[in-house]
Design an enzyme around this catalytic site. Sequence first.
Site, PDB file in Angstrom:
ATOM      1  N   ASP A  25      47.922  43.486  42.119  1.00  0.00           N
ATOM      2  CA  ASP A  25      48.878  42.863  43.044  1.00  0.00           C
ATOM      3  C   ASP A  25      49.997  43.841  43.421  1.00  0.00           C
ATOM      4  O   ASP A  25      50.334  44.748  42.654  1.00  0.00           O
ATOM      5  CB  ASP A  25      49.470  41.601  42.389  1.00  0.00           C
ATOM      6  N   GLY A  26      50.560  43.642  44.606  1.00  0.00           N
ATOM      7  CA  GLY A  26      51.714  44.431  45.038  1.00  0.00           C
ATOM      8  C   GLY A  26      51.403  45.443  46.136  1.00  0.00           C
ATOM      9  O   GLY A  26      52.269  46.248  46.504  1.00  0.00           O
ATOM     10  N   GLY A  28      50.975  44.946  49.379  1.00  0.00           N
ATOM     11  CA  GLY A  28      51.788  44.688  50.566  1.00  0.00           C
ATOM     12  C   GLY A  28      53.222  45.163  50.372  1.00  0.00           C
ATOM     13  O   GLY A  28      53.786  45.840  51.246  1.00  0.00           O
ATOM     14  N   ARG A  29      53.786  44.855  49.213  1.00  0.00           N
ATOM     15  CA  ARG A  29      55.179  45.268  48.954  1.00  0.00           C
ATOM     16  C   ARG A  29      55.300  46.785  48.833  1.00  0.00           C
ATOM     17  O   ARG A  29      56.277  47.380  49.246  1.00  0.00           O
ATOM     18  CB  ARG A  29      55.707  44.559  47.704  1.00  0.00           C
ATOM     19  N   HIS A  42      46.759  48.297  50.951  1.00  0.00           N
ATOM     20  CA  HIS A  42      45.393  47.994  50.509  1.00  0.00           C
ATOM     21  C   HIS A  42      44.556  49.275  50.487  1.00  0.00           C
ATOM     22  O   HIS A  42      43.782  49.509  49.557  1.00  0.00           O
ATOM     23  CB  HIS A  42      44.738  46.970  51.442  1.00  0.00           C
ATOM     24  N   LEU A 136      29.552  51.438  31.731  1.00  0.00           N
ATOM     25  CA  LEU A 136      30.638  50.480  31.992  1.00  0.00           C
ATOM     26  C   LEU A 136      30.171  49.501  33.071  1.00  0.00           C
ATOM     27  O   LEU A 136      29.482  49.908  34.006  1.00  0.00           O
ATOM     28  CB  LEU A 136      31.880  51.247  32.469  1.00  0.00           C
TER      29      LEU A 136
HETATM   30  C1  IPE Z   1      46.080  37.431  43.575  1.00  0.00           C
HETATM   31  O1  IPE Z   1      47.109  38.009  44.322  1.00  0.00           O
HETATM   32  C2  IPE Z   1      44.752  37.730  44.187  1.00  0.00           C
HETATM   33  C3  IPE Z   1      44.355  39.136  44.209  1.00  0.00           C
HETATM   34  C4  IPE Z   1      44.968  40.148  43.685  1.00  0.00           C
HETATM   35  C5  IPE Z   1      43.091  39.383  44.855  1.00  0.00           C
HETATM   36  P1  IPE Z   1      47.939  37.165  45.382  1.00  0.00           P
HETATM   37  O2  IPE Z   1      48.997  38.064  45.873  1.00  0.00           O
HETATM   38  O3  IPE Z   1      47.041  36.558  46.384  1.00  0.00           O
HETATM   39  O4  IPE Z   1      48.545  36.013  44.465  1.00  0.00           O
HETATM   40  P2  IPE Z   1      49.723  34.964  44.741  1.00  0.00           P
HETATM   41  O5  IPE Z   1      49.328  34.211  45.968  1.00  0.00           O
HETATM   42  O6  IPE Z   1      50.987  35.729  44.946  1.00  0.00           O
HETATM   43  O7  IPE Z   1      49.764  34.136  43.508  1.00  0.00           O
HETATM   44  C1  IPE Z   2      47.085  42.388  46.302  1.00  0.00           C
HETATM   45  O1  IPE Z   2      48.223  42.822  46.939  1.00  0.00           O
HETATM   46  C2  IPE Z   2      45.855  42.570  47.152  1.00  0.00           C
HETATM   47  C3  IPE Z   2      45.217  41.312  47.577  1.00  0.00           C
HETATM   48  C4  IPE Z   2      45.595  40.112  47.282  1.00  0.00           C
HETATM   49  C5  IPE Z   2      44.047  41.464  48.402  1.00  0.00           C
HETATM   50  P1  IPE Z   2      49.029  41.854  47.911  1.00  0.00           P
HETATM   51  O2  IPE Z   2      48.475  42.000  49.286  1.00  0.00           O
HETATM   52  O3  IPE Z   2      49.054  40.483  47.379  1.00  0.00           O
HETATM   53  O4  IPE Z   2      50.457  42.493  47.864  1.00  0.00           O
HETATM   54  P2  IPE Z   2      51.849  41.718  47.807  1.00  0.00           P
HETATM   55  O5  IPE Z   2      51.796  40.798  46.634  1.00  0.00           O
HETATM   56  O6  IPE Z   2      51.977  40.981  49.094  1.00  0.00           O
HETATM   57  O7  IPE Z   2      52.862  42.803  47.653  1.00  0.00           O
HETATM   58 MG    MG Z   3      50.297  39.485  46.142  1.00  0.00          MG
END
Ligand code: IPE
Ligand code: IPE
Ligand code: MG
Length: 260
Positions: A25-26, A28-29, A42, A136
């Site tokens: 996660d993260g 986008g940020r 991504h 793995l």
């Molecule tokens: C969880 O991340 C799903 C993936 C990493 C694929 P999200 O960014 O979608 O989760 P929420 O919506 O903040 O809980």
């Molecule tokens: C996780 O990063 C990737 C996917 C859910 C596909 P995010 O896209 O959720 O990034 P944030 O949480 O918005 O920073």
């Molecule tokens: Mg996210």
Amino acid sequence: MTYTSSTVRVPDVAAVPRHIAIIMDGNGRWATQRRLPRVAGHTRGVDAVRATVESCARRGVEYVTLFAFSSENWRRPTEEVSFLMRLFVTALEREIGKLHANGIRLRVVGDISMFDERIRALIQRAETKTARNTRLTLTIAANYGGRWDIMQATRKLAEQSVEEGQAVVVDEASFAQHLAMAYAPEPDLFIRTGGEQRISNFLLWQLAYTEFYFTDTYWPDFDADALGRAIESYGERERRFGRTSAQLAPQSQKVDTLSC
Ligand code: IPE
Ligand code: IPE
Ligand code: MG
């Protein structure tokens, strides 16, 4: 059948986790912080996947499971969803040869019936090509949801009852053999990057006794050192599976305690 339940039997525990499951996660940020479009995060995230898988293989981790797209991620803007699909295809096409050469078996779990035919065919080819690799197992969770998994396993049990003309035995073992990841042991370590502390509908059943590790690091910045810190933290945990600390102490210490 590899499945062993941590609530039925105490599993063997080693210093290196046998199975690591990660919510990446993260992205986008990470991009927004750099004034880049979210999707740039991504793209960079794929580099972090490569580094993490390589590092896990070197450390002797046997299973790595990565949450790539959740059943809830369809709610994102159409352009972002399409970008993620295209990225999945290009990354798979580009990396599969290297994964195979490195002895990595690839599996994809999730409701892939929602993906177009080209993606499904690609997944099938990649899984078949790497099926016999043993170093793995890399599982990509795509259009995956923990509740979907529990529901589809339940449905299969019900169908089995209909086929056999009588109610089948429903217990942890018979249920879990229908889960999408029945081929893997339950995760020892769960990592979530990006600062949020939630499961977001990932492996609901399988995380029953998993150790959790949360880091603020955004996924594109997650590297071998960051993985090392997570594994180090895991090494400091006392996995009791319901027992007391004293029960886990080495035999000599136990005798000392009793003689006091
Ligand atoms: C969880 O991340 C799903 C993936 C990493 C694929 P999200 O960014 O979608 O989760 P929420 O919506 O903040 O809980
Ligand atoms: C996780 O990063 C990737 C996917 C859910 C596909 P995010 O896209 O959720 O990034 P944030 O949480 O918005 O920073
Ligand atoms: Mg996210």
